[in-house]
Design an enzyme around this catalytic site. Structure first.
Site, PDB file in Angstrom:
ATOM      1  N   ASP A 195     104.554 -42.564  71.799  1.00  0.00           N
ATOM      2  CA  ASP A 195     103.805 -43.823  71.885  1.00  0.00           C
ATOM      3  C   ASP A 195     103.643 -44.466  70.507  1.00  0.00           C
ATOM      4  O   ASP A 195     103.778 -43.801  69.479  1.00  0.00           O
ATOM      5  CB  ASP A 195     102.440 -43.599  72.550  1.00  0.00           C
ATOM      6  CG  ASP A 195     101.543 -42.635  71.776  1.00  0.00           C
ATOM      7  OD1 ASP A 195     102.064 -41.679  71.168  1.00  0.00           O
ATOM      8  OD2 ASP A 195     100.313 -42.834  71.767  1.00  0.00           O
ATOM      9  N   GLU A 249      99.384 -39.954  71.548  1.00  0.00           N
ATOM     10  CA  GLU A 249      98.854 -39.534  70.246  1.00  0.00           C
ATOM     11  C   GLU A 249      97.978 -40.633  69.677  1.00  0.00           C
ATOM     12  O   GLU A 249      96.921 -40.374  69.103  1.00  0.00           O
ATOM     13  CB  GLU A 249      99.995 -39.214  69.274  1.00  0.00           C
ATOM     14  CG  GLU A 249      99.548 -38.462  68.019  1.00  0.00           C
ATOM     15  CD  GLU A 249      98.957 -39.336  66.920  1.00  0.00           C
ATOM     16  OE1 GLU A 249      98.172 -38.838  66.119  1.00  0.00           O
ATOM     17  OE2 GLU A 249      99.277 -40.549  66.871  1.00  0.00           O
TER      18      GLU A 249
HETATM   19 ZN   LIG Z   1     101.785 -41.015  64.468  1.00  0.00          ZN
END
Ligand SMILES: [Zn+2]
Length: 494
Positions: A129, A193
């Site tokens: 992401d 994340e």
């Molecule tokens: Zn990162």
């Protein structure tokens, strides 16, 4: 007998000529000829020709360009598209990948190259992401993956699709070259994340710990390789530890009323008074020297030009007993964050209407704890400082004590050796990250986890991370693919 002799001879010849021998190219799709098992010495001490590495880095640039075109802005992330693309690239090379879909559109990808099991696995961790990009501030479309002016442009080029591609190339090269491995290499691409929790690494370690159990090492983002702008590298920062976020909501309840008739228990007044005490205390929380930070300052001392600073850095514990040194060191916001638990008051909410006293006032605190600090103990101290029973604190999410990975390991030594082989004069050290990555999930499982950056970046280059015009130069990519491979080969090749 003769057969035996000739086999021994040809091995000897192969080893001796490893640097010069004409081998089939490593680059290209899996249908390309695969070179015979190379000797370890050929892979590490005398890497194959520059032409071959250039071809591999061109391939990395092409893959990164494709990867950047997949928009994984989180939320929503939509990592499933990226995972399917990665799986297709791996499958073309004969590497099977498993995709886990914890929620619609979300995905974590897991693939594994097997070794002979004589050493424990190494995980290459990367997140798929990216953070939001505002196209109006970019000179190119952030999801075009365009290659121009010697750069691959796009959201995620640095954080961290670029490093993901360096990891992917490492896997492909090991597979194509049929490098005999002593440990399994696990490629783990995760979701979520950038939003902290979610269904990425946290979900994976909770639901599929069996797939990574027993792993000894992990490589992830969280390092820094600083280019000096003159073609060299001055500094390699290897992440061995990071502070632990302990985000809190703070609430005060009181009696609502009309703003024209002040009440003694206006919750906004009480909140402001408590915050005032907290803000004051935040600037003088105890100074704590953790082993990683002590080592980091000692390393800095070796390159510090100013003699006073050099003396302070060389013995940071002694320096912190000197009020002049304390004022100077904590006056630097980066050093200050390394030496204490910090509190930033970042959010405030009272009434929506100027003439209404609200029944409730809230604040958000961004607290960051040093390794070795217990969140519960810190919270008890905070309650005492707030000094008002009407004030309550609630952690926004799960918390954990920060941990450190040791430097006396084979992988750390490999990183050090790979860096020194390229830049013997560069400082290789272990800065503590004031922010955090997903490494903590794995450190808590006992896996020694290191943050490295494969790409030498100047300070200006780094601004693209979470900023505009994020891009990685083809030159940095070429360096990074080889650097990453070198590190992994050093600890995994038999
Ligand atoms: Zn990162």
């Amino acid at each position: 007998m003769r057969r035996f002799t000739s086999v021994v001879l040809s091995i000897l010849v192969a080893v001796a000529c490893a640097g010069r021998r004409q081998a089939p190219p490593l680059a290209g799709p899996s249908s390309a000829p695969v070179m015979e098992t190379p000797a370890r010495v050929a892979l590490i001490a005398a890497p194959r020709g520059d032409a071959e590495w250039n071809a591999l880095s061109d391939e990395a640039a092409a893959l990164l360009s494709q990867y950047l075109r997949i928009n994984t802005t989180n939320p929503p992330g939509n990592e499933i598209v990226a995972a399917r693309w990665l799986a297709a690239v791996l499958q073309r090379e004969g590497i099977e990948a498993q995709i886990f879909e914890p929620a619609p559109g979300k995905a974590n990808l897991y693939a594994r190259l097997t070794g002979d099991g004589s050493a424990r696995p190494l995980i290459l961790l990367n997140h798929m992401d990216v953070v939001l990009a505002s196209p109006e501030y970019w000179t190119v479309n952030p999801f075009s993956g365009v290659i121009k002016d010697g750069f691959v442009w796009g959201r995620g080029a640095l954080d961290m699709k670029g490093e993901g591609i360096a990891q992917l190339m490492t896997l492909l090269i090991l597979k194509r070259a049929r490098v005999p491995l002593k440990r399994d290499i696990i490629f783990l691409a995760t979701a979520d994340e950038e939003i902290g929790a979610g269904v990425g690494a946290a979900w994976f370690v909770e639901h599929h710990a069996d797939l990574i159990r027993g792993a000894e090492f992990l490589l992830n983002e969280g390092g820094m390789t600083r280019a000096n702008g003159r073609g060299g590298v001055d500094y390699y920062g290897v992440g061995t530890t990071e502070k632990s976020p302990f985000w809190l909501d703070m609430t005060v309840r009181g009696t609502a009323g009309h703003g024209s008739r002040p009440t003694p228990d206006n919750p906004v007044h009480r909140l402001v008074r408590a915050l005032n005490r907290i803000a004051d205390w935040g600037g003088r929380t105890p100074l704590v020297v953790t082993p990683a930070v002590e080592r980091y300052f000692r390393d800095l001392a070796t390159v510090e030009r100013d003699s006073t600073q050099r003396r302070w850095f060389a013995d940071i514990r002694a320096a912190l007993r000197d009020s002049v040194a304390v004022r100077s060191l904590t006056g630097d916001i980066a050093y200050n964050a390394l030496l204490r638990n910090t509190i930033s008051i970042t959010g405030l909410k009272g009434s929506d209407k100027t003439n209404v006293i609200p029944p409730l006032a809230t604040a958000a605190l961004d607290v960051r704890l040093l390794p070795g600090q217990e969140p519960a103990e810190f919270l008890a101290e905070l309650v005492r400082i707030a000094g008002d029973t009407a004030v309550t604190f609630r952690p926004q999410g799960p918390s954990w004590p920060a941990t450190e990975s040791p430097t006396e390991t084979e992988l750390f030594r490999a990183i050090l050796a790979a860096a020194q082989a390229r830049h013997p004069d560069a400082l290789v050290t272990t800065p503590m990250l004031a922010g955090f990555t997903d490494s903590h999930y794995f450190r808590r499982m006992g896996i020694a986890s290191y943050g490295i950056s494969p790409f030498p970046l100047t300070q200006a280059d780094s601004r693209g991370v979470h900023g505009n015009d994020e891009r990685v130069s083809l030159e940095a990519l070429r360096f990074g693919v080889r650097f990453y491979y070198d590190i992994v080969a050093r600890v995994a090749a038999r």
